[in-house]
Enzyme design. Structure first.
Site, PDB file in Angstrom:
ATOM      1  N   CYS A   1      -2.412   8.833   2.945  1.00 36.40           N
ATOM      2  CA  CYS A   1      -2.057   8.334   1.661  1.00 36.40           C
ATOM      3  C   CYS A   1      -3.253   8.949   0.552  1.00 36.40           C
ATOM      4  O   CYS A   1      -2.804   9.069  -0.485  1.00 36.40           O
ATOM      5  CB  CYS A   1      -1.696   6.878   1.584  1.00 36.40           C
ATOM      6  SG  CYS A   1      -3.193   6.066   2.434  1.00 36.40           S
TER       7      CYS A   1
ATOM      8  N   GLU B   1       0.842  -1.375   0.052  1.00 36.24           N
ATOM      9  CA  GLU B   1       0.050   0.083  -0.141  1.00 36.24           C
ATOM     10  C   GLU B   1       0.920   0.960  -0.101  1.00 36.24           C
ATOM     11  O   GLU B   1       1.620   1.449   0.951  1.00 36.24           O
ATOM     12  CB  GLU B   1      -0.926  -0.069   1.300  1.00 36.24           C
ATOM     13  CG  GLU B   1      -1.837  -1.111   1.450  1.00 36.24           C
ATOM     14  CD  GLU B   1      -3.029  -1.221   0.521  1.00 36.24           C
ATOM     15  OE1 GLU B   1      -3.189  -0.164  -0.337  1.00 36.24           O
ATOM     16  OE2 GLU B   1      -3.706  -2.261   0.528  1.00 36.24           O
TER      17      GLU B   1
HETATM   18  P1  NAD Z   1       8.427   4.673   4.499  1.00 35.78           P
HETATM   19  O1  NAD Z   1       8.489   3.824   3.232  1.00 35.78           O
HETATM   20  O2  NAD Z   1       9.689   5.389   4.692  1.00 35.78           O
HETATM   21  O3  NAD Z   1       8.682   3.933   5.791  1.00 35.78           O
HETATM   22  C1  NAD Z   1       7.368   2.890   5.973  1.00 35.78           C
HETATM   23  C2  NAD Z   1       8.258   1.682   6.777  1.00 35.78           C
HETATM   24  O4  NAD Z   1       9.000   0.851   6.129  1.00 35.78           O
HETATM   25  C3  NAD Z   1       8.756   2.116   8.197  1.00 35.78           C
HETATM   26  O5  NAD Z   1       8.327   1.109   9.042  1.00 35.78           O
HETATM   27  C4  NAD Z   1      10.238   2.056   7.837  1.00 35.78           C
HETATM   28  O6  NAD Z   1      11.208   1.700   8.909  1.00 35.78           O
HETATM   29  C5  NAD Z   1      10.295   0.539   6.985  1.00 35.78           C
HETATM   30  N1  NAD Z   1      11.261   0.839   5.922  1.00 35.78           N
HETATM   31  C6  NAD Z   1      12.100   1.893   5.650  1.00 35.78           C
HETATM   32  N2  NAD Z   1      13.172   1.427   4.579  1.00 35.78           N
HETATM   33  C7  NAD Z   1      13.002  -0.086   4.561  1.00 35.78           C
HETATM   34  C8  NAD Z   1      13.325  -0.932   3.659  1.00 35.78           C
HETATM   35  N3  NAD Z   1      14.368  -0.646   2.894  1.00 35.78           N
HETATM   36  N4  NAD Z   1      12.866  -2.488   3.674  1.00 35.78           N
HETATM   37  C9  NAD Z   1      11.918  -2.578   4.622  1.00 35.78           C
HETATM   38  N5  NAD Z   1      11.380  -1.704   5.401  1.00 35.78           N
HETATM   39  C10 NAD Z   1      11.911  -0.448   5.258  1.00 35.78           C
HETATM   40  O7  NAD Z   1       7.393   5.661   4.381  1.00 35.78           O
HETATM   41  P2  NAD Z   1       6.972   6.485   5.631  1.00 35.78           P
HETATM   42  O8  NAD Z   1       7.572   7.804   5.347  1.00 35.78           O
HETATM   43  O9  NAD Z   1       6.973   6.058   7.075  1.00 35.78           O
HETATM   44  O10 NAD Z   1       5.232   6.867   5.443  1.00 35.78           O
HETATM   45  C11 NAD Z   1       4.727   7.649   4.361  1.00 35.78           C
HETATM   46  C12 NAD Z   1       4.359   7.007   3.150  1.00 35.78           C
HETATM   47  O11 NAD Z   1       3.562   5.929   3.376  1.00 35.78           O
HETATM   48  C13 NAD Z   1       3.737   8.002   1.998  1.00 35.78           C
HETATM   49  O12 NAD Z   1       4.281   7.773   0.955  1.00 35.78           O
HETATM   50  C14 NAD Z   1       2.328   7.351   2.276  1.00 35.78           C
HETATM   51  O13 NAD Z   1       1.616   7.776   1.151  1.00 35.78           O
HETATM   52  C15 NAD Z   1       2.574   6.044   2.441  1.00 35.78           C
HETATM   53  N6  NAD Z   1       1.189   5.518   2.908  1.00 35.78           N
HETATM   54  C16 NAD Z   1       0.489   4.756   2.051  1.00 35.78           C
HETATM   55  C17 NAD Z   1      -0.647   4.306   2.585  1.00 35.78           C
HETATM   56  C18 NAD Z   1      -1.531   3.078   1.832  1.00 35.78           C
HETATM   57  O14 NAD Z   1      -2.298   2.533   2.217  1.00 35.78           O
HETATM   58  N7  NAD Z   1      -1.454   3.272   0.363  1.00 35.78           N
HETATM   59  C19 NAD Z   1      -1.066   4.284   3.912  1.00 35.78           C
HETATM   60  C20 NAD Z   1      -0.329   5.245   4.710  1.00 35.78           C
HETATM   61  C21 NAD Z   1       0.977   5.594   4.057  1.00 35.78           C
END
Ligand code: NAD
Length: 501
Positions: free
Chosen positions: A305, A271
Site C-alpha cells: 500500500c 487502512e
Molecule cells: P479488498 O478490499 O478487495 O479486500 C480486502 C478484504 O476485504 C478481503 O478479506 C476481502 O474478502 C474483504 N472484502 C471484500 N469485500 C468486502 C465487503 N463488501 N465487506 C467487507 N469485507 C469485504 O482488497 P485487496 O484487493 O485484498 O487488497 C488490496 C488493497 O488493499 C489495495 O488497495 C491496497 O492499497 C490496500 N492495502 C492497504 C494497506 C494499508 O495499510 N493502508 C495495507 C495493505 C493493503
C-alpha cells in the site's frame, strides 16, 4: 532455511493441505462451513490448487460472533490480569517463532512472495508486533483528572480504558500474516475477542495463527477465523454483535464498509490504498536514492500500500535516477518464491496480473514511454509473474500517475520548482506515505511538513515498526495502527465521577 529444506517443507505442506479441506476456527474448534461449501486457494507461482478452504458466510459469522461474545463476557477473560494477558501474547510470539519456517513456507506457497522475505517480513515482523503489544496491557490505563465542579463539591474524576468488545478484523492478501498481526495483537492486548477474516486469496497463515493462539492458551472463542469471500466480510460488518471493524484493503471496499456501518454506527478503522510520491532532490545521494526508489516500488511485486509508485526526480538528475532504476528493474530476478535467488515472486492472482497488464496498456495509450518491463518475463510460462516496469514521459493527469496499480509499475515524473513539486505530490486522493531524498536538513523538514501523508520517510523508505503510528491522510484511511493509537482503536474510555463531599 536452506534451499532443499524449503523445497522439502513445501512438498510436505502441499501433501498435508491436499489431504483435507482447511476448516474455519470457531470457539476453539476447526469446523466446516455451515453450507458445507469450500473454495480453492491457488499457488500463484504455478496456478495450481494448493488447498480447499471452508467458504464461510453469514451463518458462520453468526456462530463466530456468538462464540466471541460468550468468550469476551466470561469472567476468566474479563478479569484476567494485565500481566497474564501479556504472558499469553508473549507465548503466542514464541510459538510463531518456533513455527517460523513452516509459516514462512506456507505464506510463500499461498501468496507467492519469496520465502526468505516471508520469513523476514511476515514472520519476524509478526513476532515483533506480538512482543511489542504484549507490553501494553500493563501500561495502558486511564488518568485522574482535575475537574472543577460548580459549588465547590469535592469530586474524584478518573478515566478507565475498557476493551471495545467483539472486533471483526478484515485483512487483504498482500501481507497476510503481518496484516493479521497488526490487528490481532493490539485487539487481544486491549482485551477484545476477535474474528479474523483473511483474504480469499491467502487464507492459510491466518488459520495457523489462530491454532497457535489456542496452543498459547487463549480461551476458546477469543480468537476465531472465518475464511471466505467479501460476503463473509460484509456479514461481519453488518452484524449487530460486532462492536468494531478494523479493515485493511481497497478504498472501494473501505467506502462500502463505512456505508454499511452507517446504520449501526459501530466503530470503524480503515487502512486503504495509496499512490505515494518518492521525491529526489538534486543534492541527494543519488545512488542510494535510486536503489531505494527501485526497492520502494518493486518490493513485494509492488503489492504494497505504501509502494512509492510516483517518482519525482529533479530535472537535473532525472535521467541518472531513471536510468539507474531501469537498470535495477532489469536485473531483478523474478521467479518462484521457493528459489533462494528470486527477488520477486509472482503477483497474487490472475485477476491482479490482468489489472497490472491493463495499466501497462493504459500507460502506453496515454502516451507515456515504457522504459522497462511491461509483460510476463521470458521463460516463466505459468503462474502470475510480471516484469518490473518503468514508465517515463508521464504527466500528472495520466491514470498511471493517479490510480493505484498495486503492481511493480513505476511512473517517473520530472520536477524543477519546489512549490510545484509539493503541489504535484499532494495532488492525489490518497495520503498514505511519501519519501524524500536530500542532504539539506532544512529542505527535508520543510518537505516533511508540506506533504499530506501519514508517514514521511527521509533518506529511507518503507520502514515500519509497531512502536510508531501507521495510517493515512485523505482517502488512505481512518485511524492509526501501531503504537498507543492502536490500543485506543480497540478500547473505549470511561469517565467516572465520584462525589466525595
Ligand atoms: P479488498 O478490499 O478487495 O479486500 C480486502 C478484504 O476485504 C478481503 O478479506 C476481502 O474478502 C474483504 N472484502 C471484500 N469485500 C468486502 C465487503 N463488501 N465487506 C467487507 N469485507 C469485504 O482488497 P485487496 O484487493 O485484498 O487488497 C488490496 C488493497 O488493499 C489495495 O488497495 C491496497 O492499497 C490496500 N492495502 C492497504 C494497506 C494499508 O495499510 N493502508 C495495507 C495493505 C493493503
Amino acid at each position: 532455511m536452506t534451499t532443499s529444506s524449503v523445497i522439502e517443507r513445501a512438498a510436505g505442506l502441499k501433501r498435508t493441505l491436499a489431504a483435507s479441506p482447511q476448516e474455519l476456527l470457531i470457539d476453539g474448534k476447526r469446523v466446516a462451513a455451515v453450507s458445507g461449501e469450500t473454495f480453492e486457494t491457488l499457488n500463484p507461482a504455478t496456478g495450481e490448487v494448493l488447498a480447499r478452504v471452508a467458504k464461510g458466510a453469514a451463518a458462520d459469522v453468526d456462530l463466530a460472533v456468538a462464540a466471541a461474545r460468550r468468550a469476551f463476557e466470561q469472567h476468566a477473560w474479563r478479569q484476567m490480569s494485565a500481566n497474564d494477558r501479556t504472558n499469553l501474547l508473549l507465548r503466542l510470539a514464541d510459538l510463531i517463532e518456533r513455527n517460523a519456517d513452516e509459516l514462512a513456507t506456507l505464506e510463500c506457497l499461498d501468496n507467492g512472495k519469496p520465502a526468505r522475505l516471508t520469513r523476514l517480513v511476515e514472520v519476524e515482523g509478526s513476532i515483533k508486533t506480538f512482543r511489542y503489544f504484549a507490553g501494553w496491557p500493563t501500561k495502558f490505563g486511564g488518568e485522574t483528572l482535575p475537574v472543577s465542579p460548580r459549588g465547590g463539591a469535592q469530586i474524584l474524576n478518573y478515566t478507565t480504558r475498557e476493551p471495545i468488545g467483539v472486533a471483526g478484523l478484515i485483512v487483504p492478501w498482500n501481507y497476510p500474516l503481518s496484516m493479521a498481526a497488526w490487528k490481532v495483537a493490539p485487539a487481544l492486548a486491549a482485551g477484545c475477542a476477535v474474528i479474523l477474516k483473511p483474504a480469499e486469496q491467502t487464507p492459510l497463515t491466518a488459520l495457523r495463527l489462530g491454532e497457535l493462539a489456542l496452543e498459547a492458551g487463549f480461551p476458546p472463542g477469543i480468537f476465531n477465523v472465518v475464511t471466505g469471500f467479501g460476503e463473509a466480510g460484509a456479514a461481519l460488518v453488518a452484524h449487530a454483535g460486532v462492536d468494531k471493524i478494523a479493515f485493511t484493503g481497497s478504498t472501494e471496499v473501505g467506502k462500502a464498509i463505512v456505508r454499511a456501518c452507517a446504520g449501526n454506527l459501530k466503530k470503524v478503522s480503515l487502512e486503504l490504498g495509496g499512490k505515494s510520491p518518492h521525491i529526489v532532490f538534486p543534492d541527494a545521494d543519488l545512488d542510494a536514492a535510486a536503489a531505494a526508489v527501485a526497492n520502494g516500488i518493486f518490493f513485494n511485486q509492488g503489492q504494497t500500500c505504501t509502494a512509492g509508485s510516483r517518482l519525482y526526480a529533479h530535472a537535473s538528475c532525472f535521467d541518472r535516477i531513471v536510468n539507474a532504476v531501469t537498470d535495477f528493474a532489469r536485473k531483478l530476478k523474478v521467479g518462484d518464491g521457493l528459489q533462494p535467488d528470486s527477488d520477486l515472486g509472482p503477483l497474487v492472482s490472475q485477476e491482479q496480473w490482468d489489472r497490472v497488464n491493463s495499466y501497462v496498456r493504459i500507460g502506453r495509450d496515454e502516451g507515456a514511454k515504457l522504459l522497462a518491463g511491461g509483460q510476463r518475463p521470458a521463460g516463466l510460462d505459468r503462474g502470475y509473474f510480471f516484469e518490473p516496469t518503468v514508465f517515463a514521459g508521464a504527466t500528472g493527469r495520466m491514470r498511471i500517475t493517479r490510480e493505484e496499480i498495486f503492481g511493480p509499475v513505476l511512473t517517473a515524473l520530472e520536477w524543477a520548482d519546489i512549490e510545484d513539486l509539493i503541489s504535484q505530490a499532494n495532488d492525489s486522493e490518497y495520503g498514505l506515505s511519501a519519501g524524500v531524498w536530500t542532504n539539506d536538513i532544512k529542505q527535508a523538514h520543510r518537505a516533511a511538513a508540506a506533504l499530506k501523508a501519514g508517514t514521511v520517510w527521509i533518506n529511507c523508505y518503507n520502514l515500519v515498526d509497531p512502536a510508531t503510528p501507521f495510517g493515512g491522510f485523505k482517502q488512505s484511511g481512518w485511524g492509526r495502527e501501531h503504537g498507543r493509537q492502536a490500543m485506543e482503536l480497540y478500547s473505549e474510555t470511561k469517565s467516572v465521577w465520584v462525589n466525595l463531599s
